[in-house]
Design a protein around this motif. Structure first.
Motif, PDB file in Angstrom:
ATOM      1  N   ASN A   6       1.125  -1.237   0.422  1.00 48.54           N
ATOM      2  CA  ASN A   6       0.009   0.050   0.292  1.00 48.54           C
ATOM      3  C   ASN A   6       1.143   0.973   0.465  1.00 48.54           C
ATOM      4  OD1 ASN A   6      -1.826   2.005   0.933  1.00 48.54           O
ATOM      5  ND2 ASN A   6      -3.040   0.393   1.724  1.00 48.54           N
ATOM      6  N   PRO A   7       1.126   1.977  -1.321  1.00 50.04           N
ATOM      7  CA  PRO A   7       1.848   2.916  -1.396  1.00 50.04           C
ATOM      8  C   PRO A   7       1.387   4.091  -0.391  1.00 50.04           C
ATOM      9  CG  PRO A   7       2.233   2.169  -3.202  1.00 50.04           C
ATOM     10  CD  PRO A   7       0.576   1.415  -2.702  1.00 50.04           C
ATOM     11  N   GLU A   8      -0.025   4.122  -0.251  1.00 47.09           N
ATOM     12  CA  GLU A   8      -0.364   5.566   0.530  1.00 47.09           C
ATOM     13  C   GLU A   8      -0.365   5.095   1.911  1.00 47.09           C
ATOM     14  OE1 GLU A   8      -5.199   6.161  -0.089  1.00 47.09           O
ATOM     15  OE2 GLU A   8      -4.306   6.597  -2.570  1.00 47.09           O
ATOM     16  N   ALA A   9      -0.126   3.748   1.841  1.00 44.63           N
ATOM     17  CA  ALA A   9       0.088   3.447   3.718  1.00 44.63           C
ATOM     18  C   ALA A   9       1.448   4.148   4.125  1.00 44.63           C
ATOM     19  CB  ALA A   9       0.246   2.058   4.570  1.00 44.63           C
ATOM     20  N   GLU A  10       2.344   3.026   2.994  1.00 41.64           N
ATOM     21  CA  GLU A  10       3.786   3.940   2.726  1.00 41.64           C
ATOM     22  C   GLU A  10       4.263   5.509   3.096  1.00 41.64           C
ATOM     23  OE1 GLU A  10       6.134   2.065   4.076  1.00 41.64           O
ATOM     24  OE2 GLU A  10       4.429   1.189   4.625  1.00 41.64           O
ATOM     25  N   ALA A  11       3.231   6.127   2.487  1.00 38.90           N
ATOM     26  CA  ALA A  11       3.568   7.930   2.687  1.00 38.90           C
ATOM     27  C   ALA A  11       3.445   8.480   3.538  1.00 38.90           C
ATOM     28  CB  ALA A  11       2.495   8.397   1.197  1.00 38.90           C
ATOM     29  N   LEU A  12       2.600   7.448   4.787  1.00 34.50           N
ATOM     30  CA  LEU A  12       2.184   8.468   6.088  1.00 34.50           C
ATOM     31  C   LEU A  12       3.397   8.287   7.010  1.00 34.50           C
ATOM     32  CD1 LEU A  12      -0.596   6.415   6.823  1.00 34.50           C
ATOM     33  CD2 LEU A  12      -0.821   8.891   6.142  1.00 34.50           C
ATOM     34  N   VAL A  13       4.785   7.183   6.245  1.00 34.47           N
ATOM     35  CA  VAL A  13       5.692   7.460   7.706  1.00 34.47           C
ATOM     36  C   VAL A  13       7.716   7.574   6.738  1.00 34.47           C
ATOM     37  CG1 VAL A  13       4.826   5.612   8.959  1.00 34.47           C
ATOM     38  CG2 VAL A  13       6.210   4.427   6.553  1.00 34.47           C
ATOM     39  N   THR A  14       6.979   8.640   5.125  1.00 30.36           N
ATOM     40  CA  THR A  14       8.489   8.556   4.294  1.00 30.36           C
ATOM     41  C   THR A  14       8.114  10.247   4.822  1.00 30.36           C
ATOM     42  OG1 THR A  14       7.906   6.365   2.945  1.00 30.36           O
ATOM     43  CG2 THR A  14       8.648   8.591   2.333  1.00 30.36           C
ATOM     44  N   SER A  15       9.056  10.754   5.240  1.00 31.46           N
ATOM     45  CA  SER A  15       9.755  11.884   5.222  1.00 31.46           C
ATOM     46  C   SER A  15      10.736  12.544   5.796  1.00 31.46           C
ATOM     47  CB  SER A  15       8.523  12.877   6.343  1.00 31.46           C
ATOM     48  OG  SER A  15       8.741  14.539   6.330  1.00 31.46           O
ATOM     49  N   THR A  16      11.228  13.734   5.006  1.00 31.36           N
ATOM     50  CA  THR A  16      12.761  14.093   5.673  1.00 31.36           C
ATOM     51  C   THR A  16      12.770  15.022   6.496  1.00 31.36           C
ATOM     52  OG1 THR A  16      13.071  15.843   3.717  1.00 31.36           O
ATOM     53  CG2 THR A  16      13.535  13.735   2.815  1.00 31.36           C
ATOM     54  N   ASP A  17      11.740  15.383   6.987  1.00 33.41           N
ATOM     55  CA  ASP A  17      11.422  16.194   8.432  1.00 33.41           C
ATOM     56  C   ASP A  17      11.440  15.187   9.355  1.00 33.41           C
ATOM     57  OD1 ASP A  17      10.862  17.692  10.218  1.00 33.41           O
ATOM     58  OD2 ASP A  17       9.377  17.838   9.689  1.00 33.41           O
ATOM     59  N   PRO A  18      13.029  15.807  10.324  1.00 35.20           N
ATOM     60  CA  PRO A  18      13.360  14.822  11.376  1.00 35.20           C
ATOM     61  C   PRO A  18      12.119  15.083  12.875  1.00 35.20           C
ATOM     62  CG  PRO A  18      14.323  17.149  11.262  1.00 35.20           C
ATOM     63  CD  PRO A  18      13.628  16.825  10.105  1.00 35.20           C
ATOM     64  N   HIS A  19      11.234  16.406  12.700  1.00 35.49           N
ATOM     65  CA  HIS A  19       9.460  16.685  13.217  1.00 35.49           C
ATOM     66  C   HIS A  19       8.618  15.827  13.027  1.00 35.49           C
ATOM     67  CE1 HIS A  19      12.902  19.155  14.613  1.00 35.49           C
ATOM     68  NE2 HIS A  19      12.115  18.999  16.167  1.00 35.49           N
ATOM     69  N   HIS A  20       8.567  14.929  12.158  1.00 39.28           N
ATOM     70  CA  HIS A  20       7.385  14.079  11.717  1.00 39.28           C
ATOM     71  C   HIS A  20       7.709  12.861  12.169  1.00 39.28           C
ATOM     72  CE1 HIS A  20       5.648  11.597   9.684  1.00 39.28           C
ATOM     73  NE2 HIS A  20       4.713  12.406   8.226  1.00 39.28           N
ATOM     74  N   PRO A  21       5.989  12.948  13.034  1.00 36.69           N
ATOM     75  CA  PRO A  21       5.937  12.164  13.860  1.00 36.69           C
ATOM     76  C   PRO A  21       6.705  10.064  13.711  1.00 36.69           C
ATOM     77  CG  PRO A  21       3.857  12.691  13.434  1.00 36.69           C
ATOM     78  CD  PRO A  21       4.839  13.785  12.615  1.00 36.69           C
ATOM     79  N   ALA A  22       6.824   9.862  12.470  1.00 39.81           N
ATOM     80  CA  ALA A  22       7.296   8.336  11.967  1.00 39.81           C
ATOM     81  C   ALA A  22       8.973   8.438  12.522  1.00 39.81           C
ATOM     82  CB  ALA A  22       7.797   8.620  10.782  1.00 39.81           C
ATOM     83  N   ASN A  23       9.302  10.007  12.382  1.00 36.88           N
ATOM     84  CA  ASN A  23      11.010  10.126  12.253  1.00 36.88           C
ATOM     85  C   ASN A  23      11.395  10.475  14.159  1.00 36.88           C
ATOM     86  OD1 ASN A  23      11.780   9.667  10.155  1.00 36.88           O
ATOM     87  ND2 ASN A  23      10.849  11.839   9.300  1.00 36.88           N
ATOM     88  N   HIS A  24      10.157  11.642  14.531  1.00 38.58           N
ATOM     89  CA  HIS A  24      10.076  12.405  15.988  1.00 38.58           C
ATOM     90  C   HIS A  24       9.998  11.258  16.859  1.00 38.58           C
ATOM     91  CE1 HIS A  24       9.797  16.133  17.805  1.00 38.58           C
ATOM     92  NE2 HIS A  24      11.331  15.844  18.388  1.00 38.58           N
ATOM     93  N   ILE A  25       9.474  10.005  16.861  1.00 34.20           N
ATOM     94  CA  ILE A  25       9.156   9.372  17.655  1.00 34.20           C
ATOM     95  C   ILE A  25      10.570   8.072  18.157  1.00 34.20           C
ATOM     96  CG2 ILE A  25       8.145   7.255  18.769  1.00 34.20           C
ATOM     97  CD1 ILE A  25       4.858   8.298  16.999  1.00 34.20           C
TER      98      ILE A  25
END
Length: 232
Positions: A6-25
């Protein structure tokens, strides 16, 4: 929902922003690991981002978390939008959701801090289900609560309810919700012989409060050793 299909699901955790929740947690948990708060696979963190709830998984060493390990839930429907294929949702999820639902929190942190556990034992020894302490400068780092606004002051008394532990984490939900309703200004709940749940309007407030509380708990344990009273 597999992360492989599911590409849409993967987009939820894909970001270069360190403060994006997927990275920040993951970054938060590595920080907490260095404090001894999430040893083994215990403890965790969750962040609300708009209508999405990001959750660390269960049974994963918190210092090794990756963005692709994150679960993502729709806040309104309470359905998972993303579930890693080989991981289980955190057992803390119902407790985190209680903070989001009852307090409109933006972040919730759960630690197994030794100092938090020790103060619950000292309170148990005293026959109390509330941790109370006053006249400490670090109390200024604790939010006063939604009905009072701002932070507590030096002359305010910090009071945190203590609930009893259960065999399974998710079974704490009812007693934690009751504590939240009984203590409308508390931003945390201690769990006897277990740890603490802390929440805030955002990551910064939850993290600052968690750090301040751990300092206070350690100081309280040392004060007890010296025969010093927590309250006047």
């Amino acid at each position: 929902m597999s992360t492989l299909s599911n590409p849409e699901a993967e987009a939820l955790v894909t970001s270069t922003d360190p403060h994006h929740p997927a990275n920040h947690i993951g970054e938060l948990c590595r920080n907490f690991y260095s404090h001894g708060w999430v040893t083994g696979t215990g403890g965790g963190a969750s962040i609300r981002h708009g209508d999405h709830i990001y959750l660390a998984p269960s049974g994963v060493q918190k210092e090794l978390l990756r963005p692709t390990d994150m679960f993502v839930m729709d806040y309104k429907t309470k359905e998972y939008l993303r579930k890693p294929p080989v991981l289980k949702p955190s057992a803390c999820t119902p407790l985190f959701m209680a903070a989001y639902t009852e307090r409109n929190a933006g972040c919730c942190i759960h630690t197994h801090s030794q100092w938090a556990v020790l103060v619950t034992l000292l309170c148990e020894q005293a026959g109390s289900d509330v941790f109370e302490i006053e006249r400490l400068e670090q109390i200024k780092g604790i939010p006063a609560g939604p009905t009072k606004q701002g932070n507590l002051g030096y002359f305010d008394k910090l009071r945190i309810p203590i609930i009893e532990n259960t065999a399974h984490e998710e079974d704490l939900k009812d007693s934690l919700e009751q504590a939240i309703k009984t203590w409308p200004d508390t931003g945390s709940v201690l769990v006897r012989r277990h740890g603490i749940y802390v929440w805030g309007k955002d990551v910064a407030q939850a993290k600052t409060q968690c750090e301040s509380l751990d300092y206070i708990f350690q100081l309280a344990v040392e004060m007890h050793k010296l025969g010093l009273k927590w309250t006047q």
